[in-house]
Scaffold this active site. Structure first.
Site, mmCIF file in Angstrom:
data_model
loop_
_atom_site.group_PDB
_atom_site.id
_atom_site.type_symbol
_atom_site.label_atom_id
_atom_site.label_comp_id
_atom_site.label_asym_id
_atom_site.label_seq_id
_atom_site.Cartn_x
_atom_site.Cartn_y
_atom_site.Cartn_z
ATOM 1 N N TYR A 139 6.775 -24.946 -18.791
ATOM 2 C CA TYR A 139 8.010 -26.020 -19.235
ATOM 3 C C TYR A 139 7.097 -26.817 -19.908
ATOM 4 O O TYR A 139 6.376 -27.652 -19.484
ATOM 5 C CB TYR A 139 8.902 -26.570 -18.347
ATOM 6 C CG TYR A 139 10.081 -25.613 -17.947
ATOM 7 C CD1 TYR A 139 11.194 -26.137 -18.641
ATOM 8 C CD2 TYR A 139 9.934 -24.657 -17.144
ATOM 9 C CE1 TYR A 139 12.604 -25.388 -18.183
ATOM 10 C CE2 TYR A 139 11.054 -23.849 -16.851
ATOM 11 C CZ TYR A 139 12.394 -24.310 -17.216
ATOM 12 O OH TYR A 139 13.391 -23.616 -17.064
ATOM 13 N N HIS B 57 24.718 -21.059 -19.398
ATOM 14 C CA HIS B 57 23.355 -20.654 -19.102
ATOM 15 C C HIS B 57 23.018 -20.235 -17.650
ATOM 16 O O HIS B 57 23.501 -21.041 -16.633
ATOM 17 C CB HIS B 57 22.485 -21.956 -19.451
ATOM 18 C CG HIS B 57 20.962 -21.545 -19.263
ATOM 19 N ND1 HIS B 57 20.328 -20.739 -19.870
ATOM 20 C CD2 HIS B 57 19.989 -22.281 -18.220
ATOM 21 C CE1 HIS B 57 18.819 -20.535 -19.412
ATOM 22 N NE2 HIS B 57 18.903 -21.572 -18.565
#
Length: 618
Positions: A209, A390
């Site tokens: 990330y 999601h």
């Protein structure tokens, strides 16, 4: 004179009767299109009449043989429906509604529910255009819904109806798109602004990330961002899992550079109000003409956090990336300033999913009763117009359900056929109003038959998430509202000892995950008290508690009349409520229509009356 009068009356009766079937005729423009295969041999156009519940397809294939289009499911092609057609060497056409009895064998349906509009062949293409109801009563016809639809396309080199695996393709498509970008207004003064990483070396880890903080465009007066799209670099495109843009509070002190979003430096996880988001399979998104993201006023954010999730499963070295989000903005202001509300299961390891689960449900509760207090000002009713779903790889379905005063009000959005590889922002068919005090529940359905280990909530693709982003207006300061169950209660229900959340989470590793224990754990998670975490753009956090309410399934509408008889308990009405389009027979490409029963009776009654009148005059 009498014969002329009779003819005129019959003609008027026929003209006055409303026609049945698709309102999109053989020459109507179809708004949506997509290639269905990697080589761009199969091109699909489609459109639909949402009220009439009729969808029209036009399949164009580079072949002189037969072509076919239908719907399949996630797990097997057996039972898939497939509408097939072609043009014989003598110029006659063939067309029929069929289904797969096994992986390779087609069989004609007993009920023909597809209506041919056009079927042609030239030196390059065979083109077939037809319509069908969203939901026929034929048990062999797959329903067209607002879920992800797995479209099945096939063709042959000649007119022998035989499936060839190398000429058969499945593509996930969200067919019932409410807004087509070509129908939206594009301002003449559009300005483009890119938010991107620059030459970032993707680590050789499975999951990364990467976050950085970037300024929004500096403008002297209010503007609106009205469109965004991903900026992807060819070599790294397959590694980019999602890109999120978070608005930062103007009082925030932000770090510089690029770092792990959720690593050692907590400053790189600041800013949690999503304003735009893209995930794998998505494309560009343009907001409806009356909404936009406001920039340029003292109340608007000046900086954002750009988050890019990389999945480098092959641990490739030396890959540099400059991906990001491209924004389009204008000084032509829209009526409403939009915001995004993040709902679901709070993402951390208390969220667990057992291995070998055919089905496992997780729940995240949101209670809006504190929104006004945390917003610092009255919160107008929220008008939701779009959403983004999601989960990661174990996700099979999601839905967001709304409650008011303890009563289920509606399902805001859902997808019972969720596909990890098709995550895109979708528009609702109508705008949903959320009032202060309403409760919102997100339910996520998982399957882990292929896993021998517990799956925990977390950022990695092999972890799981359960999130729904609601796009709404007018904007307020609430960024997220998510829940999670009391894991200590769950551990005790599973016969394990636990005195704190960490012990409760670790206790799940001690459970023997039999089918009975999987269901027991699911029940315990649903019955446990939920902690609800509400967060604002300025990182103010408040907790409250609540309980997961029951979800009453939304009844489906009636199927269209056919000789099949697909009637199920959750249907609103029995089969035959509406009349299906008439299937075309023979080789003609004309489009016959069936007159409604009322019109026929009217015509028969009028003829009887006229004949009686004429006879009385003789």
């Amino acid at each position: 004179m009498a014969r002329a009068l009779l003819f005129q009356l019959l003609l008027l009766t026929a003209l006055a009767a409303p026609s049945q079937g698709n309102h999109l005729g053989p020459t109507s423009r179809l708004r949506y299109s997509r290639f269905l295969d990697p080589s761009n041999v199969i091109f699909l156009r489609w459109d639909f009449d949402y009220k009439a519940e009729i969808i029209t397809f036009e399949l164009q294939v580079r072949t002189a043989g037969w072509v076919g289009l239908g719907v399949t499911n996630r797990y097997t092609r057996v039972g898939s429906d497939l509408v097939v057609g072609g043009v014989l060497p003598d110029g006659n056409v063939y067309f029929s509604d069929q289904h797969l009895v096994d992986e390779d064998t087609l069989e004609k349906d007993g009920s023909q529910d597809a209506e041919l509009q056009r079927l042609t062949e030239d030196a390059v293409y065979t083109t077939m255009r037809f319509s069908r109801p969203f939901r026929s009563c034929d048990p062999y016809d797959q329903d067209i819904t607002s879920d992800t639809v797995r479209v099945l396309a096939a063709y042959g080199p000649d007119d022998t109806l035989k499936l060839h695996r190398e000429r058969t393709f499945v593509k996930s498509i969200f067919l019932l798109q409410m807004i087509q970008p070509d129908d939206l207004h594009v301002p003449e003064d559009t300005i483009i602004h890119d938010l991107e990483l620059t030459d970032f070396l993707i680590p050789e880890d499975d999951t990364t990330y990467a976050c950085t903080f970037l300024p929004l465009p500096i403008v002297s007066k209010k503007h609106h961002i009205y469109k965004f799209e991903p900026k992807l670099v060819d070599r790294s495109e397959t590694m980019v899992h999602h890109i999120l843009v978070y608005a930062c509070g103007n009082a925030s002190t932000l770090p510089t550079g690029i770092s792990d979003c959720y690593g050692a430096d907590p400053a790189f996880s600041l800013c949690s109000q999503v304003i735009v988001g893209w995930a794998v399979g998505g494309t560009s998104y343009q907001f409806p003409d009356d909404v936009g993201i406001s920039i340029g006023t003292p109340l608007d954010p000046q900086w954002i956090r750009l988050e890019i999730h990389y999945s480098n499963f092959h641990n490739l070295p030396g890959v540099y990336d400059s991906s990001g989000i491209r924004m389009y903005y204008t000084s032509q202001l829209r009526k409403h300033d939009m915001g995004v509300l993040q709902l679901g299961f709070f993402t951390f390891p208390i969220h667990f999913i057992p291995p070998h689960a055919e089905s496992f449900m997780s729940y995240g509760l949101c209670k809006t009763e504190k929104f006004e207090e945390m917003n610092g000002a009255p919160v107008p009713d929220i008008q939701v117009y779009g959403y983004l779903l999601h989960t990661h790889l174990a996700g099979r379905a999601l839905q967001a359900v709304q409650y008011r005063n303890g009563t289920q009000l509606r399902t805001i959005c859902k997808d019972d056929s969720y596909d990890f590889n098709l995550q895109e922002t979708r528009d609702l068919p109508y705008r949903v109003e959320i009032k202060p005090g309403d409760e919102l529940l997100v339910e996520c359905h998982y399957q882990t038959l292929d896993r021998d280990f517990l799956t925990f909530g977390g950022p990695s693709t092999i972890n799981e998430m359960c999130l729904i982003f609601l796009f709404y207006y007018p904007r307020n300061n609430i960024s997220s509202c998510m829940g999670y169950p009391d894991i200590i209660f769950v551990a005790h229900e599973m016969g394990e000892e636990a005195s704190d959340s960490m012990e409760g989470m670790m206790a799940m590793n001690n459970v023997e995950w039999t089918p009975e224990n999987i269901k027991k754990a699911e029940k315990a998670c649903k019955e446990a008290q939920q902690t609800v975490i509400i967060k604002t753009i300025d990182e103010i956090v408040e907790n409250t508690t609540g309980w997961v309410p029951e979800i009453t399934p939304t009844p489906r509408g009636p199927c269209s009349e056919s000789s099949g008889g697909k009637v199920e308990p959750q249907d609103k009405a029995p089969a035959g409520f509406r009349t299906a389009p008439v299937a075309l027979s023979g080789s003609s490409t004309a489009t016959p229509r069936r007159l409604p029963l009322a019109a026929l009776l009217l015509g028969q009654g009028a003829v009887s009356w006229l004949l009686a009148t004429l006879q009385s005059r003789v």
